[in-house]
Write a protein that holds these residues in place. Sequence first.
Motif, PDB file in Angstrom:
ATOM      1  N   LEU A  17       0.857  -1.180   0.000  1.00 40.00           N
ATOM      2  CA  LEU A  17       0.000   0.000   0.000  1.00 40.00           C
ATOM      3  C   LEU A  17       0.896   1.233   0.000  1.00 40.00           C
ATOM      4  O   LEU A  17       1.408   1.660   1.040  1.00 40.00           O
ATOM      5  CB  LEU A  17      -0.934   0.010   1.219  1.00 40.00           C
ATOM      6  CG  LEU A  17      -1.915   1.187   1.316  1.00 40.00           C
ATOM      7  CD1 LEU A  17      -2.747   1.324   0.041  1.00 40.00           C
ATOM      8  CD2 LEU A  17      -2.836   1.025   2.522  1.00 40.00           C
ATOM      9  N   GLY A  18       1.106   1.759  -1.213  1.00 39.05           N
ATOM     10  CA  GLY A  18       1.854   2.995  -1.379  1.00 39.05           C
ATOM     11  C   GLY A  18       0.877   4.158  -1.480  1.00 39.05           C
ATOM     12  O   GLY A  18      -0.097   4.095  -2.228  1.00 39.05           O
ATOM     13  N   VAL A  19       1.131   5.217  -0.714  1.00 43.68           N
ATOM     14  CA  VAL A  19       0.206   6.347  -0.608  1.00 43.68           C
ATOM     15  C   VAL A  19       0.933   7.628  -1.013  1.00 43.68           C
ATOM     16  O   VAL A  19       1.968   7.982  -0.433  1.00 43.68           O
ATOM     17  CB  VAL A  19      -0.328   6.498   0.832  1.00 43.68           C
ATOM     18  CG1 VAL A  19      -1.319   7.659   0.917  1.00 43.68           C
ATOM     19  CG2 VAL A  19      -0.984   5.196   1.300  1.00 43.68           C
ATOM     20  N   GLY A  20       0.399   8.332  -2.008  1.00 40.18           N
ATOM     21  CA  GLY A  20       0.964   9.599  -2.431  1.00 40.18           C
ATOM     22  C   GLY A  20       0.319  10.773  -1.711  1.00 40.18           C
ATOM     23  O   GLY A  20      -0.615  10.616  -0.924  1.00 40.18           O
ATOM     24  N   ALA A  21       0.825  11.968  -1.980  1.00 36.16           N
ATOM     25  CA  ALA A  21       0.262  13.190  -1.397  1.00 36.16           C
ATOM     26  C   ALA A  21      -1.174  13.374  -1.888  1.00 36.16           C
ATOM     27  O   ALA A  21      -1.529  12.948  -2.999  1.00 36.16           O
ATOM     28  CB  ALA A  21       1.110  14.387  -1.784  1.00 36.16           C
ATOM     29  N   HIS A 191      -3.365  11.480   9.852  1.00 38.89           N
ATOM     30  CA  HIS A 191      -2.124  11.358  10.609  1.00 38.89           C
ATOM     31  C   HIS A 191      -0.955  11.054   9.680  1.00 38.89           C
ATOM     32  O   HIS A 191       0.173  11.510   9.910  1.00 38.89           O
ATOM     33  CB  HIS A 191      -2.276  10.280  11.680  1.00 38.89           C
ATOM     34  CG  HIS A 191      -1.262  10.384  12.780  1.00 38.89           C
ATOM     35  ND1 HIS A 191      -0.905  11.579  13.362  1.00 38.89           N
ATOM     36  CD2 HIS A 191      -0.503   9.428  13.397  1.00 38.89           C
ATOM     37  CE1 HIS A 191       0.003  11.368  14.289  1.00 38.89           C
ATOM     38  NE2 HIS A 191       0.281  10.069  14.322  1.00 38.89           N
ATOM     39  N   TYR A 192      -1.214  10.297   8.634  1.00 35.24           N
ATOM     40  CA  TYR A 192      -0.182  10.052   7.618  1.00 35.24           C
ATOM     41  C   TYR A 192       0.279  11.373   7.017  1.00 35.24           C
ATOM     42  O   TYR A 192       1.487  11.613   6.859  1.00 35.24           O
ATOM     43  CB  TYR A 192      -0.737   9.126   6.526  1.00 35.24           C
ATOM     44  CG  TYR A 192       0.173   8.963   5.331  1.00 35.24           C
ATOM     45  CD1 TYR A 192       1.300   8.140   5.394  1.00 35.24           C
ATOM     46  CD2 TYR A 192      -0.088   9.632   4.138  1.00 35.24           C
ATOM     47  CE1 TYR A 192       2.139   7.995   4.291  1.00 35.24           C
ATOM     48  CE2 TYR A 192       0.743   9.497   3.037  1.00 35.24           C
ATOM     49  CZ  TYR A 192       1.859   8.668   3.123  1.00 35.24           C
ATOM     50  OH  TYR A 192       2.682   8.533   2.036  1.00 35.24           O
ATOM     51  N   LEU A 229       0.578   3.203   5.555  1.00 38.13           N
ATOM     52  CA  LEU A 229      -0.310   3.605   6.656  1.00 38.13           C
ATOM     53  C   LEU A 229       0.034   2.922   7.971  1.00 38.13           C
ATOM     54  O   LEU A 229      -0.578   3.227   8.996  1.00 38.13           O
ATOM     55  CB  LEU A 229      -1.769   3.307   6.290  1.00 38.13           C
ATOM     56  CG  LEU A 229      -2.337   4.086   5.100  1.00 38.13           C
ATOM     57  CD1 LEU A 229      -3.806   3.752   4.904  1.00 38.13           C
ATOM     58  CD2 LEU A 229      -2.151   5.595   5.283  1.00 38.13           C
ATOM     59  N   GLN A 230       1.014   2.016   7.944  1.00 39.47           N
ATOM     60  CA  GLN A 230       1.353   1.314   9.195  1.00 39.47           C
ATOM     61  C   GLN A 230       1.935   2.270  10.230  1.00 39.47           C
ATOM     62  O   GLN A 230       1.549   2.223  11.405  1.00 39.47           O
ATOM     63  CB  GLN A 230       2.321   0.170   8.920  1.00 39.47           C
ATOM     64  CG  GLN A 230       2.742  -0.571  10.199  1.00 39.47           C
ATOM     65  CD  GLN A 230       3.306  -1.940   9.906  1.00 39.47           C
ATOM     66  OE1 GLN A 230       2.668  -2.748   9.231  1.00 39.47           O
ATOM     67  NE2 GLN A 230       4.499  -2.213  10.402  1.00 39.47           N
ATOM     68  N   LEU A 256       2.051  -7.287   9.784  1.00 39.18           N
ATOM     69  CA  LEU A 256       1.690  -6.081   9.037  1.00 39.18           C
ATOM     70  C   LEU A 256       0.349  -5.570   9.528  1.00 39.18           C
ATOM     71  O   LEU A 256      -0.566  -6.353   9.765  1.00 39.18           O
ATOM     72  CB  LEU A 256       1.597  -6.418   7.545  1.00 39.18           C
ATOM     73  CG  LEU A 256       1.434  -5.296   6.532  1.00 39.18           C
ATOM     74  CD1 LEU A 256       2.765  -4.543   6.354  1.00 39.18           C
ATOM     75  CD2 LEU A 256       0.974  -5.855   5.180  1.00 39.18           C
ATOM     76  N   VAL A 257       0.247  -4.260   9.672  1.00 39.39           N
ATOM     77  CA  VAL A 257      -1.071  -3.662   9.861  1.00 39.39           C
ATOM     78  C   VAL A 257      -1.824  -3.781   8.541  1.00 39.39           C
ATOM     79  O   VAL A 257      -1.278  -3.475   7.471  1.00 39.39           O
ATOM     80  CB  VAL A 257      -0.954  -2.186  10.286  1.00 39.39           C
ATOM     81  CG1 VAL A 257      -2.327  -1.511  10.291  1.00 39.39           C
ATOM     82  CG2 VAL A 257      -0.321  -2.074  11.667  1.00 39.39           C
ATOM     83  N   SER A 258      -3.064  -4.243   8.592  1.00 42.66           N
ATOM     84  CA  SER A 258      -3.852  -4.403   7.377  1.00 42.66           C
ATOM     85  C   SER A 258      -4.528  -3.088   7.017  1.00 42.66           C
ATOM     86  O   SER A 258      -5.336  -2.564   7.787  1.00 42.66           O
ATOM     87  CB  SER A 258      -4.907  -5.493   7.565  1.00 42.66           C
ATOM     88  OG  SER A 258      -5.628  -5.686   6.367  1.00 42.66           O
ATOM     89  N   GLY A 259      -4.188  -2.543   5.855  1.00 41.15           N
ATOM     90  CA  GLY A 259      -4.804  -1.293   5.421  1.00 41.15           C
ATOM     91  C   GLY A 259      -4.572  -0.188   6.434  1.00 41.15           C
ATOM     92  O   GLY A 259      -3.445   0.058   6.878  1.00 41.15           O
ATOM     93  N   SER A 260      -5.645   0.457   6.853  1.00 44.49           N
ATOM     94  CA  SER A 260      -5.549   1.525   7.849  1.00 44.49           C
ATOM     95  C   SER A 260      -5.655   0.989   9.264  1.00 44.49           C
ATOM     96  O   SER A 260      -5.676   1.773  10.223  1.00 44.49           O
ATOM     97  CB  SER A 260      -6.635   2.576   7.591  1.00 44.49           C
ATOM     98  OG  SER A 260      -7.920   1.980   7.630  1.00 44.49           O
ATOM     99  N   GLY A 261      -5.720  -0.336   9.412  1.00 43.72           N
ATOM    100  CA  GLY A 261      -5.776  -0.949  10.741  1.00 43.72           C
ATOM    101  C   GLY A 261      -7.161  -0.857  11.361  1.00 43.72           C
ATOM    102  O   GLY A 261      -8.111  -0.383  10.729  1.00 43.72           O
TER     103      GLY A 261
END
Length: 304
Positions: A17-21, A191-192, A229-230, A256-261
Amino acid sequence: MSERITVRAPAKINLHLGVGAPREDGFHPLETVYTSIGLYDDVAAVASSEWSLGLDAAPYVDASAVPLDDTNIVAAAARALAALHGVPVTASVTITKGIPVAGGLAGGSADAAAALVALDRLLDLQTADDDLLRLAAELGSDVPFALHGGHALGTGRGEIVTPLPAGDAVLWWVVVPSTSGGLSTPAVYRHYDELSPSVSPEPAPATAVLSALRAGDVVALAAALHNDLQAPAVDLRPDLGDLIAAGEAAGALRGLVSGSGPTVVFLCADADAARGLAGVLQEDGHTALVANGPVAGAHLVNGL
């Protein structure tokens, strides 16, 4: 007696899970690799002149967190089908939840996908596949994948789904739902953004995970697992970091945290390793569920 249509849809794990701006529309661009696991919600529908929604939840699922009014995503799926076809979509619907609520496993998305298929079949709407996928994407970013299942690459905000070969490797997981309540996905993303104010607009690519999947190499896959998001999830809930450390110390290839947990998942070497880890975690007071994958997306269990 009215025909009962039951459709089953799986939980998802993000192997990457790669997260951009954030984009101008407020959504974050994603590059993610989804996989489906054998942890399910069922949606059963019976013809009725009125709409009703009921719930049957597993003991580890917080049933109080599932609304049974028009805010439930299953009701939204019914409204979407009604708007598309210009006909009333009513039924007596029961959700049987085995996927934790607000757990980062896309349980609500599974419900929406199952509802689209169940109601379409019950009412013989004959919705085209492209229309079903479009409605799914409008309902939520993870809903199209819940229709597909298997392995898939997700781009956009996750709703653009490209199926990947299932391969020969069976992945064995131990799933540990949180007993301390869920984590709000928007709160984790906020928070990310706070922790990563200068992140690139382009999300981290899934190259390593895709390579490991192609090779069918579970050890390489464990090393490649990635979730942007971990860090924010663990910062909000430090106990998740402690749980990951405990599971890895007890034999998991990777936690691993799954997704947003806040659900934590552990990739294990094989079925025996997964069962052994689950036993250790259960002795420590956790709910620990063993599931393998990849599995099929939303599919008919019984009915027409």
